[in-house]
Write a protein that holds these residues in place. Structure first.
Motif, PDB file in Angstrom:
ATOM      1  N   LEU A  86      43.284  16.889  28.765  1.00  0.00           N
ATOM      2  CA  LEU A  86      43.274  14.913  29.371  1.00  0.00           C
ATOM      3  C   LEU A  86      42.165  14.478  28.051  1.00  0.00           C
ATOM      4  O   LEU A  86      42.098  13.106  28.386  1.00  0.00           O
ATOM      5  N   PHE A  87      40.784  15.419  27.949  1.00  0.00           N
ATOM      6  CA  PHE A  87      39.714  14.984  26.858  1.00  0.00           C
ATOM      7  C   PHE A  87      40.029  15.373  25.258  1.00  0.00           C
ATOM      8  O   PHE A  87      39.967  16.832  25.576  1.00  0.00           O
ATOM      9  N   ASP A  88      39.317  15.554  24.726  1.00  0.00           N
ATOM     10  CA  ASP A  88      39.143  15.650  24.077  1.00  0.00           C
ATOM     11  C   ASP A  88      37.791  16.822  23.324  1.00  0.00           C
ATOM     12  O   ASP A  88      37.261  16.771  22.512  1.00  0.00           O
ATOM     13  N   VAL A  89      37.951  18.342  24.288  1.00  0.00           N
ATOM     14  CA  VAL A  89      37.241  18.594  24.073  1.00  0.00           C
ATOM     15  C   VAL A  89      37.109  20.079  24.241  1.00  0.00           C
ATOM     16  O   VAL A  89      38.691  20.404  24.535  1.00  0.00           O
ATOM     17  N   SER A  90      36.420  20.912  23.991  1.00  0.00           N
ATOM     18  CA  SER A  90      36.518  22.797  24.286  1.00  0.00           C
ATOM     19  C   SER A  90      36.710  23.376  25.840  1.00  0.00           C
ATOM     20  O   SER A  90      34.616  22.466  25.267  1.00  0.00           O
ATOM     21  N   ILE A  91      36.318  23.394  26.406  1.00  0.00           N
ATOM     22  CA  ILE A  91      35.453  24.397  26.972  1.00  0.00           C
ATOM     23  C   ILE A  91      35.766  25.975  27.148  1.00  0.00           C
ATOM     24  O   ILE A  91      36.453  26.606  27.231  1.00  0.00           O
ATOM     25  N   GLU A  92      34.500  26.683  27.293  1.00  0.00           N
ATOM     26  CA  GLU A  92      33.923  28.135  27.030  1.00  0.00           C
ATOM     27  C   GLU A  92      33.601  28.539  28.672  1.00  0.00           C
ATOM     28  O   GLU A  92      33.182  28.365  28.860  1.00  0.00           O
ATOM     29  N   VAL A  93      34.518  28.650  28.753  1.00  0.00           N
ATOM     30  CA  VAL A  93      34.825  29.707  30.455  1.00  0.00           C
ATOM     31  C   VAL A  93      34.524  31.023  30.382  1.00  0.00           C
ATOM     32  O   VAL A  93      35.148  31.897  29.980  1.00  0.00           O
ATOM     33  N   VAL A  94      33.585  31.269  30.782  1.00  0.00           N
ATOM     34  CA  VAL A  94      32.940  32.327  31.282  1.00  0.00           C
ATOM     35  C   VAL A  94      32.646  32.693  32.616  1.00  0.00           C
ATOM     36  O   VAL A  94      31.756  32.244  33.640  1.00  0.00           O
ATOM     37  N   SER A  95      33.352  33.529  32.625  1.00  0.00           N
ATOM     38  CA  SER A  95      33.013  34.053  34.568  1.00  0.00           C
ATOM     39  C   SER A  95      32.136  35.466  34.734  1.00  0.00           C
ATOM     40  O   SER A  95      32.385  36.776  33.843  1.00  0.00           O
ATOM     41  N   VAL A  96      31.975  35.744  36.131  1.00  0.00           N
ATOM     42  CA  VAL A  96      31.411  36.644  36.404  1.00  0.00           C
ATOM     43  C   VAL A  96      31.704  37.502  37.729  1.00  0.00           C
ATOM     44  O   VAL A  96      31.371  36.375  38.981  1.00  0.00           O
ATOM     45  N   GLY A  97      32.930  37.989  38.068  1.00  0.00           N
ATOM     46  CA  GLY A  97      32.866  38.383  39.640  1.00  0.00           C
ATOM     47  C   GLY A  97      35.093  37.202  39.930  1.00  0.00           C
ATOM     48  O   GLY A  97      35.024  36.533  39.200  1.00  0.00           O
ATOM     49  N   ASP A  98      35.160  38.046  41.136  1.00  0.00           N
ATOM     50  CA  ASP A  98      36.006  36.778  41.142  1.00  0.00           C
ATOM     51  C   ASP A  98      36.279  36.980  43.225  1.00  0.00           C
ATOM     52  O   ASP A  98      35.636  38.173  43.031  1.00  0.00           O
ATOM     53  N   ALA A  99      36.871  36.046  43.412  1.00  0.00           N
ATOM     54  CA  ALA A  99      37.192  36.200  44.885  1.00  0.00           C
ATOM     55  C   ALA A  99      38.145  35.559  45.061  1.00  0.00           C
ATOM     56  O   ALA A  99      39.027  34.960  44.404  1.00  0.00           O
ATOM     57  N   PRO A 100      38.894  36.024  46.363  1.00  0.00           N
ATOM     58  CA  PRO A 100      40.554  35.053  46.535  1.00  0.00           C
ATOM     59  C   PRO A 100      39.343  33.829  47.087  1.00  0.00           C
ATOM     60  O   PRO A 100      38.424  33.289  47.575  1.00  0.00           O
ATOM     61  N   MET A 101      40.704  32.876  46.883  1.00  0.00           N
ATOM     62  CA  MET A 101      40.819  30.685  46.519  1.00  0.00           C
ATOM     63  C   MET A 101      40.208  31.027  48.743  1.00  0.00           C
ATOM     64  O   MET A 101      40.964  32.063  49.591  1.00  0.00           O
ATOM     65  N   SER A 102      39.316  30.147  49.094  1.00  0.00           N
ATOM     66  CA  SER A 102      39.340  29.586  50.161  1.00  0.00           C
ATOM     67  C   SER A 102      38.654  28.304  49.829  1.00  0.00           C
ATOM     68  O   SER A 102      39.071  27.416  49.010  1.00  0.00           O
ATOM     69  N   GLU A 103      38.062  27.391  51.473  1.00  0.00           N
ATOM     70  CA  GLU A 103      38.282  26.494  51.468  1.00  0.00           C
ATOM     71  C   GLU A 103      37.449  25.968  50.393  1.00  0.00           C
ATOM     72  O   GLU A 103      36.961  24.874  49.649  1.00  0.00           O
ATOM     73  N   PRO A 104      35.725  26.386  51.573  1.00  0.00           N
ATOM     74  CA  PRO A 104      34.799  26.563  49.808  1.00  0.00           C
ATOM     75  C   PRO A 104      34.378  26.564  48.545  1.00  0.00           C
ATOM     76  O   PRO A 104      34.312  25.564  47.889  1.00  0.00           O
ATOM     77  N   LEU A 105      35.156  27.592  48.394  1.00  0.00           N
ATOM     78  CA  LEU A 105      35.725  27.866  46.775  1.00  0.00           C
ATOM     79  C   LEU A 105      36.536  26.659  46.107  1.00  0.00           C
ATOM     80  O   LEU A 105      36.804  26.167  44.707  1.00  0.00           O
ATOM     81  N   ALA A 106      37.590  26.533  47.113  1.00  0.00           N
ATOM     82  CA  ALA A 106      38.459  25.372  46.968  1.00  0.00           C
ATOM     83  C   ALA A 106      37.890  23.705  46.181  1.00  0.00           C
ATOM     84  O   ALA A 106      38.241  23.303  45.307  1.00  0.00           O
TER      85      ALA A 106
END
Lengths: 380, 212
Positions: free
Chosen positions: A269-289
């Protein structure tokens, strides 16, 4: 009588009188009467066209006629020896088994090989194994029959010679057919691996067409627009990378995948690049959404107002909580002096998180960039 | 005046090599380039550069093969991994072989020059992505469940977390109220722990970055 004899004769192409004689011969032994009755019941109507039924019926007819003829000969007394005849019968069955295989496979072999692609390797293996079993069983029958024949003819005296002759014959057959069989097997496996390669190439071509070629075409059309070109190139890179390294793209169905998808959306949508860094993962839930939605708001906000083209998104799942940080290296601002418009966006981020038991905070100072810190519990 | 830093660029894509060369040769002394593992070892042995900018992915063993080949000759030089790959396994692999840092190919020219100088000075260069990988690998209850492995201290985690969030070393220092030199010390200590951790453990982590 009941037209059975004439129909049989028509089916297998022998004179009617021969069939009748065979039935008479069978009738002498008593079995013939029963078989005749059975055939009257089982015989399909003239004009039937179901190939399988016709084949079965014809095979039965041939077997009965042959058996009848043999019994006639036996009854008359022109009978060499029971053992000899049984041996011949076994040899005949063995040959029939082997030849049936060859006949079935030979004419349409290559067509069958290519059309079997959709059956897959399991179907392949089954077909191959069934054929091999048939070959082995047929061969064993032939060998047993020949052995029995030799024993019956010369009793035990010549048995050893017979065995030697048989081994010699077997060796000969192997020498003659061996290379052909090996060649056949090799041709088959070559064709198979070639087909697999072709499938992979097609899949790759489809993928490159869908993402990379389309992107390159779009870039050519917008060659004058630097920002648009960069955006398209970035999207193409993301897509290709996601395909080449599915693990890094995170097809987990969890928080990581949702965050990746969101950042790609915002980049689009915008002219940007986003560096995504993740530590860990979890199944989706309402708060995570809610965390994902808030992160999206923060990214959009940063893309619009920071004037920076490089943004950072970091998120972490540790213990029972998930945290996300969106940061830009822009000029920053004084949080007290922001316009109502931007405060509204900020409230929507914070408010959203608080409704799910989380919290949000914006830190910004002139010259130090802006960072949105967000936190929610993993489960409601 | 900053002392000249002699650099060799190694990448199997000639286009990329010439691009990087054009970006950095105003600030750094590019003495050679190489397009393969064997070429790279020859060039490094001949030129004895201060820093090698090293592609992670190359035919013939990749960056790891170059680092191990040079280690066998006894030549001292610093390696900075430069990669387009996001595979944690590849990144960790080249760091374990002895690279002093990892940056992605999308890095800006100014940042690349800065990272190269820092590696030359003996610092460790952690991009946000590498910091994230390390935090993930040493997560509580993760691959470090073996107490023999050097666990990260709370301070080291804090530093890595700030780097992963996109903060420069200077900002990390200011936020934590410590000097940039101390931040540097923590990062180097993490790098050392990473290199001492068994390859097997980290490979296991890299292959099952599972849901918790």
């Amino acid at each position: 009588m009941a037209g059975v004899a004439s129909r049989l004769a028509g089916d297998i192409g022998v004179p009617v009188w021969l069939v009748r004689a065979a039935f008479v011969g069978l009738a002498v032994t008593g079995i013939g009467v029963i078989l005749y009755a059975a055939l009257v019941v089982a015989a399909p109507n003239p004009g039937y066209d179901a190939a399988g039924v016709a084949g079965l019926f014809r095979a039965t007819a041939v077997a009965i006629v042959a058996a009848g003829a043999l019994l006639v000969v036996r009854a008359i007394g022109l009978w060499p020896d029971d053992g000899l005849m049984w041996s011949l019968l076994v040899v005949a069955i063995g040959v029939a088994v082997i030849w049936q295989r060859v006949e079935a496979r030979q004419p349409g072999r290559w067509r069958r090989l290519t059309s079997r692609a959709d059956v897959g390797p399991i179907g392949d293996a089954l077909g191959g194994r069934a054929a091999a079993i048939r070959l082995v069983a047929g061969g064993a029958l032939v060998i047993a029959g020949v052995a029995g024949l030799l024993v019956a003819v010369d009793a035990l005296a010549a048995a050893r010679e017979g065995a030697v002759a048989m081994l010699a014959a077997a060796a000969g057959v192997t020498l003659i057919l061996g290379p052909w069989l090996v060649r056949l097997g090799r041709a088959y496996s070559e064709e198979r691996s070639g087909r697999i390669r072709a499938q992979e190439r097609e899949e790759m071509a489809a993928q490159i067409h869908d993402s990379t070629l389309q992107t390159l075409a779009l870039i050519q059309r917008s060659a004058g627009d630097g920002a648009e070109t960069a955006r398209l190139a970035r999207r193409g890179e993301r897509e290709l990378r996601g395909w080449l390294f599915p693990d890094a793209a995170g097809r987990s169905g969890g928080l990581r995948e949702a965050m990746q998808t969101t950042s790609v959306d915002v980049e689009g949508l915008f002219d940007v690049s986003i560096e995504v860094v993740s530590v860990g993962d979890a199944p989706m839930s309402e708060p995570l959404a809610a965390l994902v939605a808030a992160s999206r708001e923060a990214l959009v906000n940063a893309a619009k107002f920071s004037g920076q083209s490089g943004l950072s998104l970091f998120f972490e799942v540790e213990g029972g909580r998930a945290k996300a940080y969106v940061r830009d290296g822009g000029g920053g601002f004084d949080p007290e002096s922001v316009s109502d418009d931007r405060r509204g966006i900020r409230d929507s981020i914070v408010g959203r998180l608080e409704r799910h038991g989380g919290s949000g905070k914006v830190t910004s100072e002139p010259g130090g960039g802006t960072e949105v810190e967000m936190e929610v519990p993993r489960r409601p | 005046m900053i002392p000249p830093c002699r650099v060799v660029i190694v990448d199997d894509h000639p286009l990329f090599v010439s691009g990087v060369r054009a970006e950095i040769e105003h600030d750094l002394d590019v003495v050679a380039t190489a397009n393969g593992v064997d070429d790279a070892i020859k060039a490094i042995v001949a030129e004895r550069p201060d820093v090698v900018l090293l592609d992670v992915h190359m035919p013939g063993g990749g960056g790891r093969a170059v680092i191990e080949g040079i280690a066998a000759t006894g030549i001292q030089t610093a390696f900075l991994a430069l990669s387009v790959s996001d595979e944690p396994r590849d990144v960790i692999d080249v760091i374990q072989a002895g690279a002093r840092g990892y940056v992605t190919k999308t890095i800006s020219p100014a940042d690349l020059v800065d990272a190269t100088r820092r590696v030359h000075d003996g610092d460790a260069v952690f991009s946000p992505r590498l910091a994230g990988f390390v935090l993930d690998a040493f997560r509580e209850g993760g691959a470090d469940s073996d107490p023999e492995l050097g666990r990260l201290t709370a301070r080291e985690r804090e530093v890595l977390r700030l780097i992963a969030r996109g903060h420069a070393y200077k900002e990390c220092a200011r936020r934590l109220g410590i000097s940039p030199k101390t931040v540097e010390h923590h990062v180097s200590s993490v790098l050392r722990k990473l290199q001492l951790t068994s390859r097997h453990e980290l490979t296991r982590w890299a292959t099952d970055r599972r849901l918790v």
